[in-house]
Design a protein around this motif. Structure first.
Motif, mmCIF file in Angstrom:
data_model
loop_
_atom_site.group_PDB
_atom_site.id
_atom_site.type_symbol
_atom_site.label_atom_id
_atom_site.label_comp_id
_atom_site.label_asym_id
_atom_site.label_seq_id
_atom_site.Cartn_x
_atom_site.Cartn_y
_atom_site.Cartn_z
ATOM 1 N N LEU A 53 1.035 -16.593 -10.153
ATOM 2 C CA LEU A 53 1.373 -17.038 -11.503
ATOM 3 C C LEU A 53 2.658 -16.395 -12.016
ATOM 4 C CD1 LEU A 53 -2.166 -17.031 -13.188
ATOM 5 C CD2 LEU A 53 -0.826 -19.018 -12.481
ATOM 6 N N SER A 54 2.925 -15.161 -11.581
ATOM 7 C CA SER A 54 4.111 -14.443 -12.055
ATOM 8 C C SER A 54 5.382 -14.831 -11.311
ATOM 9 C CB SER A 54 3.894 -12.930 -11.918
ATOM 10 O OG SER A 54 3.851 -12.561 -10.539
ATOM 11 N N GLY A 55 5.228 -15.672 -10.295
ATOM 12 C CA GLY A 55 6.399 -16.031 -9.515
ATOM 13 C C GLY A 55 6.750 -15.001 -8.463
ATOM 14 N N GLY A 56 5.788 -14.140 -8.115
ATOM 15 C CA GLY A 56 6.018 -13.194 -7.032
ATOM 16 C C GLY A 56 6.357 -11.785 -7.469
ATOM 17 N N LEU A 57 5.689 -11.265 -8.511
ATOM 18 C CA LEU A 57 5.944 -9.894 -8.949
ATOM 19 C C LEU A 57 5.461 -8.923 -7.870
ATOM 20 C CD1 LEU A 57 6.995 -8.323 -11.505
ATOM 21 C CD2 LEU A 57 4.598 -7.973 -12.070
ATOM 22 N N PRO A 58 6.341 -8.078 -7.319
ATOM 23 C CA PRO A 58 5.959 -7.205 -6.198
ATOM 24 C C PRO A 58 4.789 -6.284 -6.505
ATOM 25 C CG PRO A 58 8.345 -7.274 -6.426
ATOM 26 C CD PRO A 58 7.780 -7.986 -7.626
ATOM 27 N N ALA A 59 4.684 -5.789 -7.746
ATOM 28 C CA ALA A 59 3.598 -4.867 -8.088
ATOM 29 C C ALA A 59 2.241 -5.521 -7.889
ATOM 30 C CB ALA A 59 3.747 -4.380 -9.522
ATOM 31 N N PHE A 60 2.127 -6.809 -8.214
ATOM 32 C CA PHE A 60 0.845 -7.498 -8.079
ATOM 33 C C PHE A 60 0.454 -7.654 -6.608
ATOM 34 C CE2 PHE A 60 1.594 -9.807 -12.368
ATOM 35 C CZ PHE A 60 1.195 -8.661 -13.041
ATOM 36 N N LYS A 61 1.423 -7.932 -5.754
ATOM 37 C CA LYS A 61 1.136 -8.039 -4.326
ATOM 38 C C LYS A 61 0.664 -6.699 -3.777
ATOM 39 C CE LYS A 61 3.207 -9.277 0.119
ATOM 40 N NZ LYS A 61 4.453 -9.680 0.815
ATOM 41 N N GLU A 62 1.334 -5.629 -4.201
ATOM 42 C CA GLU A 62 0.960 -4.302 -3.725
ATOM 43 C C GLU A 62 -0.428 -3.901 -4.238
ATOM 44 O OE1 GLU A 62 3.094 0.061 -3.597
ATOM 45 O OE2 GLU A 62 4.285 -1.767 -3.358
ATOM 46 N N MET A 63 -0.741 -4.284 -5.489
ATOM 47 C CA MET A 63 -2.068 -3.993 -6.024
ATOM 48 C C MET A 63 -3.142 -4.697 -5.211
ATOM 49 S SD MET A 63 -1.355 -4.241 -10.115
ATOM 50 C CE MET A 63 -0.893 -2.796 -11.076
ATOM 51 N N ALA A 64 -2.908 -5.946 -4.856
ATOM 52 C CA ALA A 64 -3.872 -6.691 -4.054
ATOM 53 C C ALA A 64 -4.083 -6.015 -2.704
ATOM 54 C CB ALA A 64 -3.396 -8.131 -3.852
ATOM 55 N N GLU A 65 -3.002 -5.629 -2.053
ATOM 56 C CA GLU A 65 -3.104 -5.004 -0.739
ATOM 57 C C GLU A 65 -3.801 -3.645 -0.825
ATOM 58 O OE1 GLU A 65 0.949 -4.969 0.473
ATOM 59 O OE2 GLU A 65 0.945 -7.082 1.110
ATOM 60 N N GLN A 66 -3.458 -2.851 -1.844
ATOM 61 C CA GLN A 66 -4.096 -1.552 -1.983
ATOM 62 C C GLN A 66 -5.584 -1.678 -2.284
ATOM 63 O OE1 GLN A 66 -2.367 1.591 -4.291
ATOM 64 N NE2 GLN A 66 -0.258 1.017 -3.762
ATOM 65 N N ARG A 67 -5.941 -2.648 -3.135
ATOM 66 C CA ARG A 67 -7.358 -2.790 -3.471
ATOM 67 C C ARG A 67 -8.162 -3.191 -2.230
ATOM 68 N NH1 ARG A 67 -9.420 0.166 -6.441
ATOM 69 N NH2 ARG A 67 -7.749 -0.181 -7.928
ATOM 70 N N GLU A 68 -7.594 -4.035 -1.398
ATOM 71 C CA GLU A 68 -8.269 -4.409 -0.162
ATOM 72 C C GLU A 68 -8.463 -3.194 0.745
ATOM 73 O OE1 GLU A 68 -6.931 -9.083 0.377
ATOM 74 O OE2 GLU A 68 -5.663 -7.488 1.200
ATOM 75 N N GLN A 69 -7.443 -2.347 0.838
ATOM 76 C CA GLN A 69 -7.540 -1.144 1.666
ATOM 77 C C GLN A 69 -8.572 -0.169 1.113
ATOM 78 O OE1 GLN A 69 -3.510 0.303 1.715
ATOM 79 N NE2 GLN A 69 -2.744 -1.456 2.876
ATOM 80 N N ILE A 70 -8.612 -0.040 -0.207
ATOM 81 C CA ILE A 70 -9.575 0.867 -0.843
ATOM 82 C C ILE A 70 -11.002 0.400 -0.579
ATOM 83 C CG2 ILE A 70 -10.459 1.622 -3.104
ATOM 84 C CD1 ILE A 70 -7.477 1.615 -4.047
ATOM 85 N N LEU A 71 -11.229 -0.904 -0.756
ATOM 86 C CA LEU A 71 -12.582 -1.428 -0.579
ATOM 87 C C LEU A 71 -13.023 -1.414 0.881
ATOM 88 C CD1 LEU A 71 -12.463 -4.443 -3.080
ATOM 89 C CD2 LEU A 71 -13.587 -2.238 -3.401
#
Length: 281
Positions: A145-163
């Motif tokens: 939705l944000s058009g590719g905000l890097p912080a959101f991509k990194e949050m998604a990847e980190q949350r997957e790693q945490i879980l």
């Protein structure tokens, strides 16, 4: 029940419009361009600028209820100004034209009170407690939705790693400069949230008309559509001690149910998904 809906072409407003039409209620869609809505025998379209009294007043005339789901595109200061000004103008036109009708306003999560007794932006856990509760899918959706905000991509990847690591707290804080740089910009981009909080003041201080104010939970846009919901009064819905969520469809269902019953008069409320078995609020 003849209902006017401001913001009927938006994400929530469109679903509420469909809900009420499907239940047999005449609906007037008020927007700058209501022609984008699908045809329906009970639907009336009225093109109007809500910031102009000479257009807004006539558009509201003759209705039993009003649902306001107006949401500006801008998230910063302009969004704040538009939300606050819109609430003032709509409320004034409503009281002049249909003062005995029912008014349901869709606000924002920022006006809800957390379990610690703070509104969102003043809570000691802001923003980490809120952001850490969101699953990876939520951040991927915001990334798109944000058009590719890097912080959101990194949050998604980190949350997957945490879980994926059972030794870690599933709600661990995000790390890294990209994310923390975005955190430092929050005050500049959450103007719309601040505007939604300010809107509530227009209603709570005035019991001269029948209003209801709904604030979505923190995680609006969850993928699972259940056809069910639970409600809270004034407080942020939580799930296992974390900010809870709901799908847009289920929130629209809650709004349509409340508008149909003209419920929660003089109350500020929220709706979230029904708690799964074994999960606490």
């Amino acid at each position: 029940m003849k209902t006017a809906i401001i913001g009927a072409t938006g994400t929530i407003g469109k679903l509420v419009t469909k809900q009420l039409l499907d239940r047999g209620h005449p609906v007037t869609a008020i927007a700058r361009n209501p022609d984008t809505l699908d045809d329906h025998p009970l639907l009336t379209r009225k093109a109007a600028d809500i910031f102009k009294f000479d257009q807004l007043g006539p558009a509201l005339s003759g209705h039993d209820s009003l649902v306001v789901a107006f949401a500006p595109q801008d998230n910063a200061y302009i969004g704040y100004m538009q939300l606050v000004e819109a609430a003032w103008r709509i409320k004034r036109a409503f009281k002049q034209v249909i003062p005995d009708a029912y008014f349901l306003n869709v606000g924002g999560a920022s006006s809800l009170w957390t379990p610690r007794g703070f509104q969102m932006f003043e809570d000691p856990g802001w923003p980490q407690w809120f952001f850490n509760a969101a699953p990876a899918a939520h951040w991927r959706r915001l990334y798109t939705l944000s058009g590719g905000l890097p912080a959101f991509k990194e949050m998604a990847e980190q949350r997957e790693q945490i879980l994926a690591d059972p030794s870690k707290d599933p709600y661990s804080d995000f790390t890294g400069e990209t994310i923390h740089a975005w955190y430092r910009q929050i005050d500049k981009i959450f103007g719309k949230g601040m505007g939604g909080r300010a809107q509530l003041e227009y209603f709570e201080c005035d019991l001269s008309f029948r209003w209801s104010f709904v604030s979505p939970p923190w995680l609006l846009g969850m993928p699972e559509v259940t056809g069910k919901y639970r409600t809270t009064i004034d407080t942020l819905p939580v799930e296992n001690g974390q900010p809870a969520g709901i799908s847009v469809d289920d929130l629209a269902l809650a709004i349509a149910d409340t508008a149909e019953k003209q419920g929660f008069v003089h109350q500020h409320w929220s709706a979230a998904r029904v708690l799964p078995e074994g999960v606490t609020g």
